[in-house]
Design a protein around this motif. Structure first.
Motif, PDB file in Angstrom:
ATOM      1  N   THR A  87    -131.887  23.295 -45.851  1.00 36.67           N
ATOM      2  CA  THR A  87    -131.284  22.148 -46.206  1.00 36.67           C
ATOM      3  C   THR A  87    -130.165  21.904 -45.534  1.00 36.67           C
ATOM      4  O   THR A  87    -129.799  20.971 -45.111  1.00 36.67           O
ATOM      5  N   ALA A  88    -128.961  22.985 -45.577  1.00 37.87           N
ATOM      6  CA  ALA A  88    -128.005  22.688 -44.754  1.00 37.87           C
ATOM      7  C   ALA A  88    -128.165  22.487 -43.302  1.00 37.87           C
ATOM      8  O   ALA A  88    -127.409  21.548 -42.814  1.00 37.87           O
ATOM      9  N   LEU A  89    -129.100  23.269 -42.656  1.00 33.16           N
ATOM     10  CA  LEU A  89    -129.287  23.108 -41.249  1.00 33.16           C
ATOM     11  C   LEU A  89    -130.122  21.888 -40.966  1.00 33.16           C
ATOM     12  O   LEU A  89    -129.591  20.882 -39.808  1.00 33.16           O
ATOM     13  N   THR A  90    -130.568  21.359 -41.774  1.00 35.76           N
ATOM     14  CA  THR A  90    -131.211  20.073 -41.760  1.00 35.76           C
ATOM     15  C   THR A  90    -130.037  18.723 -41.812  1.00 35.76           C
ATOM     16  O   THR A  90    -130.196  17.912 -41.067  1.00 35.76           O
ATOM     17  N   LEU A  91    -128.906  18.904 -42.576  1.00 32.31           N
ATOM     18  CA  LEU A  91    -128.097  17.992 -42.759  1.00 32.31           C
ATOM     19  C   LEU A  91    -127.144  18.201 -41.629  1.00 32.31           C
ATOM     20  O   LEU A  91    -126.682  17.278 -41.164  1.00 32.31           O
ATOM     21  N   LEU A  92    -126.629  19.339 -40.927  1.00 35.33           N
ATOM     22  CA  LEU A  92    -125.533  19.920 -40.289  1.00 35.33           C
ATOM     23  C   LEU A  92    -126.068  20.224 -38.684  1.00 35.33           C
ATOM     24  O   LEU A  92    -125.030  20.209 -38.186  1.00 35.33           O
ATOM     25  N   ASP A  93    -127.104  20.464 -38.537  1.00 36.21           N
ATOM     26  CA  ASP A  93    -127.861  21.018 -37.383  1.00 36.21           C
ATOM     27  C   ASP A  93    -126.612  22.042 -36.610  1.00 36.21           C
ATOM     28  O   ASP A  93    -126.365  21.738 -35.378  1.00 36.21           O
ATOM     29  N   PRO A  94    -126.485  23.088 -37.386  1.00 41.00           N
ATOM     30  CA  PRO A  94    -125.654  24.108 -36.536  1.00 41.00           C
ATOM     31  C   PRO A  94    -126.249  24.796 -35.801  1.00 41.00           C
ATOM     32  O   PRO A  94    -127.017  25.215 -35.432  1.00 41.00           O
ATOM     33  N   ARG A  95    -125.492  25.285 -34.347  1.00 37.94           N
ATOM     34  CA  ARG A  95    -125.883  26.221 -33.493  1.00 37.94           C
ATOM     35  C   ARG A  95    -126.116  27.596 -33.918  1.00 37.94           C
ATOM     36  O   ARG A  95    -127.031  28.263 -33.409  1.00 37.94           O
ATOM     37  N   THR A  96    -125.160  27.841 -34.800  1.00 34.61           N
ATOM     38  CA  THR A  96    -124.919  29.372 -35.182  1.00 34.61           C
ATOM     39  C   THR A  96    -124.867  29.148 -36.782  1.00 34.61           C
ATOM     40  O   THR A  96    -124.004  28.642 -37.332  1.00 34.61           O
ATOM     41  N   ILE A  97    -125.606  30.122 -37.585  1.00 36.38           N
ATOM     42  CA  ILE A  97    -125.250  30.417 -39.064  1.00 36.38           C
ATOM     43  C   ILE A  97    -124.734  31.715 -38.935  1.00 36.38           C
ATOM     44  O   ILE A  97    -125.335  32.808 -38.576  1.00 36.38           O
ATOM     45  N   ILE A  98    -123.557  32.041 -39.465  1.00 36.11           N
ATOM     46  CA  ILE A  98    -122.982  33.287 -39.697  1.00 36.11           C
ATOM     47  C   ILE A  98    -123.007  33.720 -41.215  1.00 36.11           C
ATOM     48  O   ILE A  98    -122.620  32.932 -41.998  1.00 36.11           O
ATOM     49  N   ILE A  99    -123.528  34.910 -41.321  1.00 36.09           N
ATOM     50  CA  ILE A  99    -123.832  35.277 -42.810  1.00 36.09           C
ATOM     51  C   ILE A  99    -122.819  36.403 -42.959  1.00 36.09           C
ATOM     52  O   ILE A  99    -122.653  37.420 -42.312  1.00 36.09           O
ATOM     53  N   GLY A 100    -121.895  36.429 -44.051  1.00 37.70           N
ATOM     54  CA  GLY A 100    -120.966  37.434 -44.206  1.00 37.70           C
ATOM     55  C   GLY A 100    -120.959  37.950 -46.032  1.00 37.70           C
ATOM     56  O   GLY A 100    -122.029  37.589 -46.344  1.00 37.70           O
ATOM     57  N   GLY A 101    -120.058  38.705 -46.312  1.00 35.36           N
ATOM     58  CA  GLY A 101    -119.928  39.060 -47.658  1.00 35.36           C
ATOM     59  C   GLY A 101    -120.528  40.188 -48.075  1.00 35.36           C
ATOM     60  O   GLY A 101    -121.314  40.950 -46.915  1.00 35.36           O
ATOM     61  N   GLY A 102    -120.526  40.708 -49.167  1.00 35.72           N
ATOM     62  CA  GLY A 102    -121.165  42.219 -49.511  1.00 35.72           C
ATOM     63  C   GLY A 102    -122.409  42.110 -49.062  1.00 35.72           C
ATOM     64  O   GLY A 102    -123.315  43.249 -48.572  1.00 35.72           O
ATOM     65  N   LEU A 103    -123.477  41.258 -49.242  1.00 38.38           N
ATOM     66  CA  LEU A 103    -124.939  41.018 -49.026  1.00 38.38           C
ATOM     67  C   LEU A 103    -125.137  41.259 -47.609  1.00 38.38           C
ATOM     68  O   LEU A 103    -126.383  42.231 -47.282  1.00 38.38           O
ATOM     69  N   ALA A 104    -124.410  40.761 -46.757  1.00 42.42           N
ATOM     70  CA  ALA A 104    -124.535  40.987 -45.228  1.00 42.42           C
ATOM     71  C   ALA A 104    -124.611  42.520 -44.802  1.00 42.42           C
ATOM     72  O   ALA A 104    -124.782  42.810 -43.728  1.00 42.42           O
TER      73      ALA A 104
END
Length: 314
Positions: free
Chosen positions: A239-256
């Motif tokens: 949903t987010a990439l459909t709206l924003l079209d980012p080149r990179t998605i960076i995943i952080g936090g404890g789950l990463a």
């Protein structure tokens, strides 16, 4: 040596640094936030901590800090320098920028939202370095986001941009404290995985990290819990990439911290869901718990750069 003060204020602890012009962390320190003493005491604690850092810089680097940046949780009016609201800290409309500037001898002070500030650091000098468009998504107790555009982070018209954790991915699903039902963070945050795995495993002390270990060990129950979280996260990200079209998605936090136990199925799930969209690169965050401090330092240096340019123009 010219330097700035960087403060990253959390619900339980504060991380701080003196940051050089090249982004080097010259000095680091930590303090408890002390929220049990009330919101006014927290503010005074922050001001006192900043003053200590100023004195340290003056003593060890020959001059006081030239500026300061501070990252705080909750709702932030960065333009006016006001910490508008924080449930964790009990704040409402705290003029933190002006209070810090007064305590630090009138130097310029920048105030930022903690997740957006961490995202700024990841985008400029961390995992998103070189990407003109990125989305930073830390998976912790909740899920937030930072939208990066050409070296800055978009706050939105009212300071709410990036709240990907409250995209509804399961209509009619689990109620969320925000008032909606089926929000992404109720399914894919570290807290959500912890809750689900504790229930399935029968171990009330089990957490998301334990679930990841069980997945790696081949536990079928853990795999089911994990895949449900990955699927929900993929739905939110698409949903987010459909709206924003980012080149990179960076995943952080404890789950990463689960590494490829998370990233391998997540990349596959996102790829399976896209149709016309362009597949972004999905990478782990690089800066860990220093991102907030580094981002606050970048905010401070941005203020100085802007001031320097104005002086040159004059």
């Amino acid at each position: 040596m010219r330097h700035v003060i960087a403060l990253d204020v959390g619900g339980t602890g504060m991380k701080a640094a003196l940051v050089g012009a090249d982004g080097e962390l010259l000095h680091r320190a930590r303090r408890a936030t002390g929220r049990e003493r009330g919101p006014d005491a927290v503010v005074e604690h922050i001001l006192g901590f900043a003053a200590e850092l100023r004195a340290y810089g003056e003593e060890h680097y020959g001059e006081p800090a030239a500026a300061a940046g501070v990252a705080v949780p909750g709702i932030v009016d960065a333009e006016r320098g006001i910490a508008a609201y924080s449930a964790n800290l009990g704040w409402r409309d705290v003029p933190l920028r002006d209070l810090l500037a007064a305590r630090l001898g009138g130097v310029p002070v920048a105030l930022g939202h903690d997740v957006r500030t961490g995202g700024l650091a990841e985008g400029r000098i961390g995992a998103g370095k070189g990407a003109d468009r990125f989305l930073f998504v830390p998976l912790g107790t909740g899920i937030a986001g930072a939208i990066g555009i050409d070296g800055r982070v978009e706050a939105g018209a009212h300071g709410f941009a990036g709240e990907i954790g409250h995209i509804v991915v399961r209509p009619g699903g689990t109620p969320c404290p925000c008032g909606q039902v089926g929000c992404l963070e109720r399914y894919a945050s570290a807290a959500a995985v912890t809750e689900a795995w504790a229930a399935v495993s029968g171990d009330s002390g089990a957490d998301a990290a334990d679930c990841a270990k069980a997945v790696a060990a081949g536990d079928s129950r853990a795999k089911k819990v994990w895949q449900e979280a990955v699927d929900a996260l993929a739905d939110g990200l698409v949903t987010a990439l459909t709206l924003l079209d980012p080149r990179t998605i960076i995943i952080g936090g404890g789950l990463a911290e689960a590494g490829e136990t998370l990233f391998a199925p997540l990349r596959e799930a996102v790829q399976d869901r896209i149709t016309f969209q362009k597949l972004p690169t999905i990478v782990p965050a690089a800066l860990g718990d220093t991102a907030g401090c580094l981002g606050a330092g970048l905010l401070a240096w941005d203020l100085l750069t802007s001031t320097d340019r104005t002086e040159v123009a004059r």
